[in-house]
Write a protein that holds these residues in place. Structure first.
Motif, PDB file in Angstrom:
ATOM      1  N   CYS A 165     -50.412  36.715 -24.309  1.00 40.57           N
ATOM      2  CA  CYS A 165     -50.285  35.751 -25.402  1.00 40.57           C
ATOM      3  C   CYS A 165     -51.516  34.872 -25.500  1.00 40.57           C
ATOM      4  O   CYS A 165     -51.977  34.319 -24.507  1.00 40.57           O
ATOM      5  CB  CYS A 165     -49.055  34.886 -25.169  1.00 40.57           C
ATOM      6  SG  CYS A 165     -48.829  33.657 -26.464  1.00 40.57           S
ATOM      7  N   PRO A 212     -45.465  34.516 -31.253  1.00 43.21           N
ATOM      8  CA  PRO A 212     -46.743  35.248 -31.197  1.00 43.21           C
ATOM      9  C   PRO A 212     -46.559  36.762 -31.070  1.00 43.21           C
ATOM     10  O   PRO A 212     -47.359  37.530 -31.613  1.00 43.21           O
ATOM     11  CB  PRO A 212     -47.425  34.688 -29.943  1.00 43.21           C
ATOM     12  CG  PRO A 212     -46.810  33.351 -29.727  1.00 43.21           C
ATOM     13  CD  PRO A 212     -45.417  33.416 -30.257  1.00 43.21           C
ATOM     14  N   CYS A 230     -42.445  32.721 -19.405  1.00 46.59           N
ATOM     15  CA  CYS A 230     -42.300  33.525 -20.619  1.00 46.59           C
ATOM     16  C   CYS A 230     -42.775  34.951 -20.369  1.00 46.59           C
ATOM     17  O   CYS A 230     -43.888  35.154 -19.885  1.00 46.59           O
ATOM     18  CB  CYS A 230     -43.119  32.904 -21.740  1.00 46.59           C
ATOM     19  SG  CYS A 230     -43.187  33.952 -23.198  1.00 46.59           S
ATOM     20  N   CYS A 289     -45.993  27.814 -19.923  1.00 48.13           N
ATOM     21  CA  CYS A 289     -45.445  29.147 -20.165  1.00 48.13           C
ATOM     22  C   CYS A 289     -45.279  29.921 -18.864  1.00 48.13           C
ATOM     23  O   CYS A 289     -44.418  30.783 -18.751  1.00 48.13           O
ATOM     24  CB  CYS A 289     -46.343  29.921 -21.115  1.00 48.13           C
ATOM     25  SG  CYS A 289     -46.723  29.038 -22.634  1.00 48.13           S
TER      26      CYS A 289
HETATM   27  S1  SF4 Z   1     -46.697  32.509 -23.485  1.00 49.99           S
HETATM   28 FE1  SF4 Z   1     -46.151  30.468 -24.179  1.00 49.99          FE
HETATM   29  S2  SF4 Z   1     -47.068  30.359 -26.191  1.00 49.99           S
HETATM   30 FE2  SF4 Z   1     -47.019  32.498 -25.676  1.00 49.99          FE
HETATM   31  S3  SF4 Z   1     -45.093  33.233 -26.475  1.00 49.99           S
HETATM   32 FE3  SF4 Z   1     -44.659  32.635 -24.401  1.00 49.99          FE
HETATM   33  S4  SF4 Z   1     -43.971  30.551 -24.599  1.00 49.99           S
HETATM   34 FE4  SF4 Z   1     -44.991  31.048 -26.511  1.00 49.99          FE
END
Ligand code: SF4
Ligand SMILES: Nc1ncnc2c1ncn2[C@@H]1O[C@H](COP(=O)(O)OP(=O)(O)O)[C@@H](O)[C@H]1O
Ligand SMILES: Nc1ncnc2c1ncn2[C@@H]1O[C@H](COP(=O)(O)OP(=O)(O)O)[C@@H](O)[C@H]1O
Ligand SMILES: [Mg+2]
Ligand SMILES: [Mg+2]
Lengths: 325, 351
Positions: free
Chosen positions: A297, A252, A291, A304
């Protein structure tokens, strides 16, 4: 030169590289600023790996840590199959060089071009006579497209593009096989940028050097790179063949980064559907859990926030770190 | 996308200075044969040499060229905010039928306060580091608009910050500029510039220091505001991508002169000046990734050592004898845009 005599497909192998800077937050308190937080990538001999991402994401720190200008917090770096350590870096310095963004500040204005380019030859004692030094300097100048009569002039007499050539001739003096190019064309005017990009490409054809090419202009990086790695907040989120990444971005963040590029073509540019990201990049002192991209995102889920995704291969060496894409 | 970039050759009419077809309304701003110079120890620096263009309501005009080509000086001449040693030596700047050069000091202050705002690459040029965002916004509002009381001005300041996409506007009003991120500061500066609801917004490299994703935010914001408020915008940048994305009309500058001016399509698809053509070929683009770029040779111009003829002549591959000695006149191309290049004359004569 640069004959491949090691047992790996790769010249450069970086695994889980970490570089944390201690930052004072109070009188007695320091916290780690995770500038690079578990970065892995490989580069084949003669290949160019582009490294992109927004300012502060850790690109320069990756380059400087590879050259051991910083002592890494963790991870390994193998060069020609051999692990680079504080002990053997001295012997490897000749093999690895760095070229900087600002051709103005990285050259000593009081030195002649001949002495700037000759300095690394002096340091590594790469000649037997004055004549040989002079010849080597002239050869290097020719390689980067500088006129021999410029040898006796001073760096400050030159324009940005020419200074960048001087900087590169200097880094080539020790016959390196790997050059980290840190935003080498970002400060140059458009009409000069193309000259310098071509010079990098021609040098690679001639000498087989391997580049880690750091830049924030995605069209420039696409043009010069074989493969591209995209960084966000100290991590690589996606890495793939340059065309593949541009045609089929998956992460993304890569998607919005590529959609933000302004192409110099009014019909295409005006038709482009931008994916506008909300807000700013979080501070590396205050990293989100899981993440690093999840705070901005649109695909973020519970998972995440729990756990950071690692790079997984989606086929054809296209690696992506995302739970949901 | 069916549209592709075809660089069609256009044959020139040899009819200098015939007015191009214009929209019904008269221009908001008309810059006519502007010459601006600086007096320096090493002589007169002729930074702008005969720049002309018209700016229409609700349009975005792009001014593009490499560094030192005179873009900022052109913009600063309009607002008369040149450095001490700079002077407009020839030409005129007309705002709604009246010459700005005939304005009194007071009228000029009012023009800068109410009619025409500028934003810079570095927001700290217009933001004062020692005052809060709220103080600065309120001051501008109380001075130049109908929002005279502190409460009115505060309410309006919150609205403005919301309009430019600043989150938590109440909190921001209490913060100092250094407490904000780069993108946020740029937004606050735009809010300041919009406070007086100007007819014209001049943006001098507004996104050059920003990352691409933040640049995309700011460019989108400028487009939205321009549509909402019907301002005319002069967008000054060296970035041809930004120009292609944003502008209706474009002027291309080199060495203080206009090489070429026309619509975005004229300039990008039917360039008629050797410099513009060279510039477009030297850029990495989506369709030349596998090819070597075609650079423009030579080094950037030195204004203290200007060629007698065409400014681009020393770097031009197709330069002819006449280019060395005589400045090319601006000519009307058949598609309605202007270019100042001797090649057009040669080609018209050849056919
Ligand atoms: S937040 Fe989740 S969906 Fe978004 S980039 Fe990170 S891992 Fe991927
Ligand atoms: N020597 C240093 N000490 C402390 N923090 C640093 C140092 N160098 C870089 N950083 C921080 O590390 C992060 C990554 O910086 P950098 O590698 O320069 O990013 P990039 O090159 O992608 O713009 C930034 O937050 C920066 O402020
Ligand atoms: N105060 C000054 N004194 C002397 N020369 C100046 C001054 N301000 C600008 N110039 C010169 O005018 C030329 C045009 O500058 P500018 O309009 O800033 O270029 P740009 O297109 O990069 O915005 C440059 O060569 C610059 O050096
Ligand atoms: Mg950097
Ligand atoms: Mg400028």
């Amino acid at each position: 030169m640069n004959t491949v005599n090691f047992n790996s497909e790769y010249l450069v192998e970086v695994e889980d590289l970490k570089m944390y800077f201690p930052v004072k937050t109070g009188f007695f308190k320091t916290v780690p600023l995770k500038a690079v937080d578990g970065v892995s990538f490989n580069i084949r001999p003669g290949e160019t790996l582009g490294l992109v991402g927004e300012s502060g994401c850790g690109k320069t720190t990756v380059g400087r840590t590879l050259l051991r200008l910083y002592e890494p917090t963790g991870g390994t770096f193998r060069f020609k199959g051999e692990e680079v350590t504080a002990k053997n870096i001295g012997a490897l310095r000749k093999e690895m060089q760095m070229v900087f963004q600002d051709p103005y500040s990285s050259l000593n204005p009081r030195m002649t071009v001949e002495d700037i380019i000759g300095e690394p030859l002096d340091v590594h004692k790469l000649y037997n006579s004055k004549e040989e030094r002079h010849e080597k300097v002239l050869h290097l100048m020719e390689l980067v497209g500088l006129n021999a009569e410029h040898a006796t002039r001073y760096a400050h007499e030159f324009s940005g593009g020419q200074r960048q050539r001087i900087g590169i001739a200097r880094s080539l003096a020790v016959d390196p096989s790997f050059i980290v190019c840190d935003e080498p064309v970002s400060a140059l005017d458009v009409s000069i940028q193309a000259q310098v990009i071509n010079m990098f490409e021609e040098l690679q054809d001639k000498l087989g050097v391997t580049y880690l090419f750091i830049a924030h202009d995605l069209l420039v990086v696409h043009h010069i790179s074989d493969r591209i790695a995209v960084m966000y907040l100290g991590r690589i989120v996606e890495i793939a063949d340059a065309d593949e990444l541009n045609e089929n971005p998956i992460h993304p963040y890569t998607l919005s980064l590529l959609s933000a590029v302004c192409v110099p073509d009014p019909v295409k540019a005006k038709a482009n559907k931008r994916i506008i990201l909300e807000g700013d990049v979080p501070s590396p002192l205050n990293m989100p859990s899981g993440c690093p991209f999840r705070t901005r995102c649109r695909y973020a889920t519970e998972q995440c926030a729990q756990e950071a995704p690692s790079l997984t291969d989606r086929g054809n060496e296209h690696l992506v770190a995302c739970w949901n894409k | 996308m069916a549209e592709t970039k075809t660089v069609k050759r256009v044959k020139a009419h040899i009819v200098p200075k015939k007015p191009a077809p214009t929209p019904d309304e008269p221009p908001v701003l008309s810059v006519q044969n502007l010459h601006t110079s600086f007096i320096t120890d090493s002589g007169e620096v002729r930074a702008v040499n005969g720049v002309s263009f018209d700016l229409y309501k609700g349009k975005i005009l792009g001014v593009v060229g490499e560094s030192g080509s005179g873009k900022s000086v052109t913009a600063y001449s309009i607002l008369q905010i040149l450095d001490q040693n700079g002077r407009i030596v020839e030409g005129d700047i007309v705002f709604r039928d009246k010459s700005l050069l005939s304005y009194s000091q007071k009228e000029m202050d009012a023009f800068r306060g109410n009619k025409c705002s500028i934003i810079f690459q570095d927001p700290m040029t217009s933001l004062n580091p020692v005052f809060t965002v709220g103080y600065q916004l309120r001051e501008a509002l109380q001075l130049h608009t109908k929002y005279k009381t502190k409460q009115q001005a505060t309410e309006r300041a919150v609205q403005l910050l919301e309009m430019v996409g600043v989150n938590e506007p109440d909190k921001r009003l209490r913060q100092y500029p250094f407490e904000l991120s780069g993108g946020m500061r740029q937004r606050v500066m735009i809010a300041m510039a919009l406070a007086c609801e100007p007819d014209i917004l001049i943006a001098d490299e507004p996104t050059t220091a920003l990352d691409v994703t933040i640049q995309a935010q700011i460019l989108e914001l400028m487009k939205d505001l321009q549509e909402e408020l019907g301002m005319a915008i002069i967008l000054v940048t060296h970035d041809l991508g930004v120009i292609a994305t944003m502008c209706d009309e474009i002027i291309v500058m080199y060495g203080g002169r206009v090489c070429e001016r026309g619509t975005a399509e004229d300039i990008f698809y039917r360039p008629c000046h050797e410099y513009t053509k060279g510039l477009l070929k030297s850029l990495p683009n989506t369709d030349n990734m596998k090819e070597r770029l075609v650079p423009i040779s030579g080094t950037p111009i030195n204004l203290l050592n200007m060629p007698e003829g065409c400014a681009f002549c020393p770097r031009c591959e197709n330069a002819m004898k006449i280019c060395l000695t005589e400045q090319p006149e601006e000519l009307l191309m058949p598609d309605g845009h202007y270019a100042a290049c001797w090649m057009n004359v040669k080609e018209a004569m050849d056919t």
